[in-house]
Design a protein around this motif. Structure first.
Motif, PDB file in Angstrom:
ATOM      1  N   VAL A 101      37.291  50.787  44.364  1.00 30.77           N
ATOM      2  CA  VAL A 101      37.182  49.469  43.731  1.00 30.77           C
ATOM      3  C   VAL A 101      36.403  48.536  44.660  1.00 30.77           C
ATOM      4  N   GLU A 102      35.461  47.801  44.103  1.00 33.57           N
ATOM      5  CA  GLU A 102      34.652  46.872  44.883  1.00 33.57           C
ATOM      6  C   GLU A 102      35.296  45.483  44.874  1.00 33.57           C
ATOM      7  N   THR A 103      35.430  44.900  46.066  1.00 27.94           N
ATOM      8  CA  THR A 103      36.031  43.575  46.194  1.00 27.94           C
ATOM      9  C   THR A 103      34.997  42.500  45.904  1.00 27.94           C
ATOM     10  N   LEU A 104      35.329  41.579  45.002  1.00 27.36           N
ATOM     11  CA  LEU A 104      34.453  40.452  44.706  1.00 27.36           C
ATOM     12  C   LEU A 104      34.692  39.336  45.716  1.00 27.36           C
TER      13      LEU A 104
ATOM     14  N   CYS B 281      27.437  53.048  27.828  1.00 30.64           N
ATOM     15  CA  CYS B 281      27.108  51.630  27.647  1.00 30.64           C
ATOM     16  C   CYS B 281      27.835  50.732  28.645  1.00 30.64           C
ATOM     17  N   VAL B 282      28.824  51.271  29.368  1.00 27.13           N
ATOM     18  CA  VAL B 282      29.653  50.445  30.248  1.00 27.13           C
ATOM     19  C   VAL B 282      28.940  50.206  31.574  1.00 27.13           C
ATOM     20  N   CYS B 283      28.710  48.929  31.887  1.00 25.03           N
ATOM     21  CA  CYS B 283      28.039  48.592  33.140  1.00 25.03           C
ATOM     22  C   CYS B 283      29.034  48.268  34.247  1.00 25.03           C
ATOM     23  N   GLY B 284      30.295  48.038  33.895  1.00 26.31           N
ATOM     24  CA  GLY B 284      31.299  47.743  34.904  1.00 26.31           C
ATOM     25  C   GLY B 284      32.613  47.310  34.282  1.00 26.31           C
ATOM     26  N   CYS B 285      33.627  47.197  35.135  1.00 25.13           N
ATOM     27  CA  CYS B 285      34.964  46.800  34.708  1.00 25.13           C
ATOM     28  C   CYS B 285      35.489  45.736  35.669  1.00 25.13           C
TER      29      CYS B 285
ATOM     30  N   GLY C  65      33.307  57.600  36.992  1.00 27.35           N
ATOM     31  CA  GLY C  65      32.115  57.051  37.615  1.00 27.35           C
ATOM     32  C   GLY C  65      31.793  55.618  37.279  1.00 27.35           C
ATOM     33  N   LEU C  66      32.742  54.901  36.691  1.00 23.92           N
ATOM     34  CA  LEU C  66      32.507  53.501  36.360  1.00 23.92           C
ATOM     35  C   LEU C  66      32.741  52.616  37.581  1.00 23.92           C
ATOM     36  N   SER C  67      32.003  51.525  37.669  1.00 26.07           N
ATOM     37  CA  SER C  67      32.193  50.549  38.735  1.00 26.07           C
ATOM     38  C   SER C  67      33.321  49.599  38.348  1.00 26.07           C
ATOM     39  N   VAL C  68      34.288  49.436  39.247  1.00 29.08           N
ATOM     40  CA  VAL C  68      35.427  48.545  39.015  1.00 29.08           C
ATOM     41  C   VAL C  68      35.413  47.462  40.089  1.00 29.08           C
ATOM     42  N   TYR C  69      35.570  46.204  39.664  1.00 29.22           N
ATOM     43  CA  TYR C  69      35.521  45.060  40.564  1.00 29.22           C
ATOM     44  C   TYR C  69      36.834  44.287  40.471  1.00 29.22           C
ATOM     45  N   SER C  70      37.356  43.872  41.618  1.00 33.13           N
ATOM     46  CA  SER C  70      38.626  43.155  41.614  1.00 33.13           C
ATOM     47  C   SER C  70      38.812  42.406  42.936  1.00 33.13           C
ATOM     48  N   CYS C  71      40.072  42.072  43.233  1.00 32.62           N
ATOM     49  CA  CYS C  71      40.432  41.359  44.447  1.00 32.62           C
ATOM     50  C   CYS C  71      40.749  42.354  45.568  1.00 32.62           C
ATOM     51  N   GLU C  72      40.988  41.838  46.771  1.00 29.46           N
ATOM     52  CA  GLU C  72      41.237  42.696  47.931  1.00 29.46           C
ATOM     53  C   GLU C  72      42.479  43.564  47.753  1.00 29.46           C
ATOM     54  N   GLU C  73      43.538  43.018  47.158  1.00 31.59           N
ATOM     55  CA  GLU C  73      44.775  43.776  47.021  1.00 31.59           C
ATOM     56  C   GLU C  73      44.575  45.011  46.147  1.00 31.59           C
TER      57      GLU C  73
END
Length: 239
Positions: A86-89, A46-50, A70-78
Motif C-alpha cells: 500500500v502506498e502512503t499518501l 479499467c482500474v487505475c487505483g484504489c 496488481g492494483l495500486s492501493v493508496y491510504s494512510c501510514e497505519e
C-alpha cells in the motif's frame, strides 16, 4: 461522462466506483472481493487505483485481494504498515492516479488514523469524500460533488439509549446529521452539483428525513442517500 457507482455504503461495508472515460478509481475496499469484481463487470483493466480511508474492515476488507491482482492501493501510514504494498499518501501533496485523477488526502478524526480525499478530474471537477470522522473542520473552494458521512441523529441516538440501545462509537467517531449540514453550508458553492450522504447508521439514522433536511437547509435538490446499486451522473457544471 463521469459516473459514481455505489456498491455498498454503511457499517456492513463500503465501496464506491468513480468511473471516468476509460479509467475507474475505487473508493474504499470494504466489501467482498467478488462483489467488487461484479461491480466492475469483471474488468480490472479499467482500474487505475484504489483509495482506502482507514484500517477498519468495513473499509479495508479486500485490500490484500486488490494488491494480489496488481492494483495500486493508496491510504494512510497505519494501513500501509499493515498491508505491504500500500502506498502512503502525503497530507501535504497531491498525487496523480491514472491519467486523470488528482488526489489530495485530508486528515480526519476517527478512533484510528483516517483520511478523507479531495479528488479532482477534468470530467467532473472537484469532489470531497469524507467518512468515519467526528468533524470536517475545513473550508474547500468550489466543490462540485460531496460524498459526506451522515451517520446518525442525536435525537434518535438518545431515544435508542432510553431503550438500552446506545452506540458510543457513533457519538464519538462519526458525523452527526447536524454537523453534516454545517459542513455543507460552510462550503456551499454555486458550483455544487451533487450531495451524496454516505455511511448512514442502520439504527441511528432516518434516510428520508436526512435527505429532506439537507435539501431544505441548502435550498438544493440534488441530494442523494447512497444505496447499493445506485448510479449518479457527475457533471462539472449544469450545462
Amino acid at each position: 461522462m463521469a459516473t459514481l457507482k455505489v456498491l455498498s455504503s454503511g457499517s456492513h461495508g463500503n465501496c464506491y466506483l468513480l468511473q471516468c472515460a476509460n479509467e475507474t478509481l475505487i473508493l474504499e475496499l470494504g466489501i467482498k472481493w467478488g462483489d467488487i469484481l461484479k461491480g466492475l463487470d469483471y474488468n480490472l483493466g479499467c482500474v487505475c487505483g484504489c483509495l482506502c480511508s482507514h484500517l477498519h474492515s468495513d473499509h479495508s476488507r479486500s485490500i490484500q485481494n486488490a494488491l494480489s491482482f496488481g492494483l495500486s492501493v493508496y491510504s494512510c501510514e497505519e494501513v500501509a504498515s499493515i498491508y505491504l504494498g500500500v502506498e502512503t499518501l502525503n497530507l501535504k501533496a497531491k498525487t496523480r492516479i491514472g491519467k486523470g485523477f488528482i488526489v489530495q488526502p485530508i486528515k480526519l478524526f476517527h478512533n484510528v488514523e483516517c483520511y478523507g480525499f479531495l479528488i479532482q478530474h477534468e470530467e467532473f471537477g472537484k469532489m470531497v469524500f469524507a467518512t468515519d470522522t467526528n468533524s470536517v473542520p475545513y473550508k474547500f473552494k468550489d466543490v462540485q460533488h460531496w460524498l459526506l458521512e451522515s451517520n446518525y441523529d442525536n435525537d434518535i441516538l438518545i431515544d435508542n439509549a432510553c431503550n438500552d440501545v446506545y452506540s458510543r462509537s457513533a457519538s464519538e467517531n462519526h458525523l452527526e446529521i447536524n454537523d453534516t449540514i454545517e459542513v455543507l453550508k460552510r462550503n456551499y458553492s454555486s458550483e455544487l452539483q451533487n450531495v451524496v450522504l454516505i455511511h448512514l447508521s442502520s439504527g441511528n439514522s432516518n434516510e428520508k428525513n436526512f435527505k429532506e433536511r439537507v435539501q431544505q437547509e441548502l435550498g438544493f435538490d440534488r441530494v442523494w442517500v447512497a444505496n447499493n446499486g445506485m448510479e449518479i451522473e457527475l457533471n462539472k457544471s449544469e450545462f
